[in-house]
Design a protein around this motif. Sequence first.
Motif, PDB file in Angstrom:
ATOM      1  N   GLU A  68      -9.183  -7.481  -3.263  1.00 31.20           N
ATOM      2  CA  GLU A  68      -8.344  -8.032  -2.202  1.00 31.20           C
ATOM      3  C   GLU A  68      -6.941  -7.442  -2.263  1.00 31.20           C
ATOM      4  N   TYR A  69      -6.441  -7.214  -3.468  1.00 29.93           N
ATOM      5  CA  TYR A  69      -5.119  -6.594  -3.614  1.00 29.93           C
ATOM      6  C   TYR A  69      -5.118  -5.159  -3.076  1.00 29.93           C
ATOM      7  N   LEU A  70      -6.147  -4.399  -3.393  1.00 30.45           N
ATOM      8  CA  LEU A  70      -6.231  -3.025  -2.887  1.00 30.45           C
ATOM      9  C   LEU A  70      -6.233  -3.009  -1.359  1.00 30.45           C
ATOM     10  N   HIS A  71      -6.995  -3.927  -0.765  1.00 29.95           N
ATOM     11  CA  HIS A  71      -7.146  -3.958   0.691  1.00 29.95           C
ATOM     12  C   HIS A  71      -5.925  -4.524   1.402  1.00 29.95           C
ATOM     13  N   ASN A  72      -5.387  -5.623   0.882  1.00 30.66           N
ATOM     14  CA  ASN A  72      -4.363  -6.361   1.625  1.00 30.66           C
ATOM     15  C   ASN A  72      -3.001  -6.427   0.941  1.00 30.66           C
ATOM     16  N   GLY A  73      -2.940  -6.036  -0.320  1.00 31.18           N
ATOM     17  CA  GLY A  73      -1.676  -6.097  -1.040  1.00 31.18           C
ATOM     18  C   GLY A  73      -0.992  -4.756  -1.189  1.00 31.18           C
ATOM     19  N   CYS A  74      -1.708  -3.688  -0.907  1.00 33.54           N
ATOM     20  CA  CYS A  74      -1.138  -2.337  -1.016  1.00 33.54           C
ATOM     21  C   CYS A  74      -0.743  -1.825   0.359  1.00 33.54           C
ATOM     22  N   ARG A  75       0.329  -1.094   0.397  1.00 28.11           N
ATOM     23  CA  ARG A  75       0.780  -0.440   1.630  1.00 28.11           C
ATOM     24  C   ARG A  75       1.022   1.039   1.331  1.00 28.11           C
ATOM     25  N   PRO A  76       0.165   1.925   1.881  1.00 32.52           N
ATOM     26  CA  PRO A  76      -0.977   1.639   2.749  1.00 32.52           C
ATOM     27  C   PRO A  76      -2.146   1.046   1.960  1.00 32.52           C
ATOM     28  N   SER A 104     -11.024   6.857  -4.518  1.00 36.58           N
ATOM     29  CA  SER A 104     -10.233   6.009  -3.629  1.00 36.58           C
ATOM     30  C   SER A 104      -9.449   6.809  -2.599  1.00 36.58           C
ATOM     31  N   ARG A 105      -9.191   6.156  -1.466  1.00 35.09           N
ATOM     32  CA  ARG A 105      -8.394   6.758  -0.404  1.00 35.09           C
ATOM     33  C   ARG A 105      -7.381   5.743   0.101  1.00 35.09           C
ATOM     34  N   ALA A 106      -6.175   6.179   0.276  1.00 35.46           N
ATOM     35  CA  ALA A 106      -5.143   5.331   0.880  1.00 35.46           C
ATOM     36  C   ALA A 106      -5.101   5.635   2.369  1.00 35.46           C
ATOM     37  N   PHE A 107      -5.180   4.595   3.193  1.00 30.88           N
ATOM     38  CA  PHE A 107      -5.189   4.762   4.641  1.00 30.88           C
ATOM     39  C   PHE A 107      -3.796   4.505   5.184  1.00 30.88           C
ATOM     40  N   SER A 108      -3.417   5.268   6.176  1.00 28.63           N
ATOM     41  CA  SER A 108      -2.053   5.169   6.706  1.00 28.63           C
ATOM     42  C   SER A 108      -1.815   3.878   7.471  1.00 28.63           C
ATOM     43  N   THR A 109      -2.880   3.293   8.027  1.00 28.18           N
ATOM     44  CA  THR A 109      -2.731   2.011   8.713  1.00 28.18           C
ATOM     45  C   THR A 109      -3.814   1.069   8.220  1.00 28.18           C
ATOM     46  N   GLU A 110      -3.604  -0.205   8.388  1.00 25.73           N
ATOM     47  CA  GLU A 110      -4.511  -1.202   7.839  1.00 25.73           C
ATOM     48  C   GLU A 110      -5.905  -1.105   8.440  1.00 25.73           C
ATOM     49  N   PHE A 111      -6.007  -0.652   9.667  1.00 26.30           N
ATOM     50  CA  PHE A 111      -7.309  -0.644  10.336  1.00 26.30           C
ATOM     51  C   PHE A 111      -7.907   0.758  10.408  1.00 26.30           C
TER      52      PHE A 111
END
Length: 258
Positions: A68-76, A104-111
Amino acid sequence: MQAQLLMIVHHKNLVSLVGYCDEDDNKALVYEYMANGNLRQHLSDGNQNILSWIERLQISVDAAHGLEYLHNGCRPPIVHRDLKTSNILLTENMQAKIADFGLSRAFSTEFASHISTCPAGTPGYLDPEFHSSGVINKKSDVYSFGIVLLELVCGQPVITRGEECIHIIEWINPLIERGDIRRIIDPRLQGEFNINAAWKVVEIAMSCVLPIGIKRPDMSRVLSELKECLDLEMGSKETQTTENQIFANSFEITPLAR
């Protein structure tokens, strides 16, 4: 660049990346030491120390916290892309931490979604939508997490190999239809679990592995519901302990008055 990004991601339920090597053909990630190995080892038939039901619930909550932290606590946001029981490591105190961010991949936007032409993840845990769309996103991780939950509940490997290979979802579906929770739960637990909590965990897991990604829950909801399961089990244990104590006290011998 990817390793540098992961070194600044910190959470109590993520294995800390302490260093990396990127020199010519030598590439490696260095993580903190985890004394109790990985979850897959503890669920294997050869392991003599059987995880209790409460330990399994706590591990599921720990892992859900990390994801949950990776998905919603990290920016991006960060999508793990290869979540499985062998990538959930355990500390000396059996605290679960998610490891192996090599894919792992960091996405520039949440969606945002990542479109890949090469497979990501491990057979059995891989989002079935990937095969048709090539898209990897947060809901792909949710699917993998659902498979991990089923392994925790059933004690079964994700793929049972025999005359034919049977995926854990294929194995559990007929048992769910029959309402046979005692056949679903790992028999090594010998019935030591709260039935209501067990059914709730199974329901959470099955919602995570729905074939259509958009219908799967967000990890925030999964985490919240798993916490409720743990609270339900803990409450059940406390009630049982109190009842046992009352029962024991009723048989205490009272000295005769003189």
